[in-house]
Motif scaffolding. Structure first.
Motif, PDB file in Angstrom:
ATOM      1  N   TRP A  16       0.823  -1.198   0.000  1.00  0.00           N
ATOM      2  CA  TRP A  16       0.000   0.000   0.000  1.00  0.00           C
ATOM      3  C   TRP A  16       0.861   1.254   0.000  1.00  0.00           C
ATOM      4  N   ASP A  17       1.997   1.251   0.677  1.00  0.00           N
ATOM      5  CA  ASP A  17       2.856   2.431   0.718  1.00  0.00           C
ATOM      6  C   ASP A  17       3.262   2.872  -0.686  1.00  0.00           C
ATOM      7  N   GLN A  20      -0.009   3.803  -2.890  1.00  0.00           N
ATOM      8  CA  GLN A  20      -0.530   5.120  -2.532  1.00  0.00           C
ATOM      9  C   GLN A  20       0.277   6.222  -3.210  1.00  0.00           C
ATOM     10  N   ARG A  21       1.592   6.146  -3.155  1.00  0.00           N
ATOM     11  CA  ARG A  21       2.435   7.159  -3.819  1.00  0.00           C
ATOM     12  C   ARG A  21       2.193   7.161  -5.317  1.00  0.00           C
ATOM     13  N   GLU A  24      -1.256   8.786  -6.032  1.00  0.00           N
ATOM     14  CA  GLU A  24      -1.150  10.232  -5.815  1.00  0.00           C
ATOM     15  C   GLU A  24      -0.406  10.900  -6.964  1.00  0.00           C
ATOM     16  N   THR A  47      -3.913  -2.747   2.480  1.00  0.00           N
ATOM     17  CA  THR A  47      -4.062  -2.280   1.104  1.00  0.00           C
ATOM     18  C   THR A  47      -5.530  -1.990   0.805  1.00  0.00           C
ATOM     19  N   GLY A  50      -6.556   1.122   2.589  1.00  0.00           N
ATOM     20  CA  GLY A  50      -5.971   2.267   1.903  1.00  0.00           C
ATOM     21  C   GLY A  50      -6.777   2.666   0.686  1.00  0.00           C
ATOM     22  N   MET A  51      -7.264   1.683  -0.067  1.00  0.00           N
ATOM     23  CA  MET A  51      -8.093   1.986  -1.231  1.00  0.00           C
ATOM     24  C   MET A  51      -9.403   2.646  -0.803  1.00  0.00           C
ATOM     25  N   THR A  53      -9.771   4.729   1.654  1.00  0.00           N
ATOM     26  CA  THR A  53      -9.520   6.108   2.057  1.00  0.00           C
ATOM     27  C   THR A  53      -8.938   6.953   0.931  1.00  0.00           C
ATOM     28  N   PHE A  54      -8.622   6.309  -0.191  1.00  0.00           N
ATOM     29  CA  PHE A  54      -8.012   7.037  -1.296  1.00  0.00           C
ATOM     30  C   PHE A  54      -9.007   7.999  -1.920  1.00  0.00           C
TER      31      PHE A  54
END
Length: 80
Positions: A16-17, A20-21, A24, A47, A50-51, A53-54
């Motif tokens: 996810w790290d 996410q980058r 973005e 992961t 994270g999706m 909250t994206f």
């Protein structure tokens, strides 16, 4: 004349790290007629969360490689 749609495809597994980058970075581009396809090879909850909250400014399609069907985690995400 409308710009052609560009499809950007990425595969991920428990990263996810980096994902996410990457997402973005795509959102910051000036070209806006883009769809993103994320091939998720059964990542853990981080992961998936994270999706959720994206941001939803881009069209994101998620193909989750798993035997179970997941609910749609974000209004802009469609599971293939």
């Amino acid at each position: 004349m409308k710009s052609p749609k560009i499809s950007i495809i990425v595969a991920t597994y428990n990263r996810w790290d980096l994902l996410q980058r990457w997402l973005e970075s795509i959102e910051k581009q000036s070209y806006t007629n883009v769809e993103v396809v994320v091939i998720d090879n059964g990542s853990d909850a981080e992961t998936e969360e994270g999706m959720r909250t994206f941001g939803d400014t881009s069209e994101v399609l998620v193909a989750k490689v798993t035997s179970e069907v997941k609910e749609n985690v974000c209004p802009k995400i469609r599971y293939l």
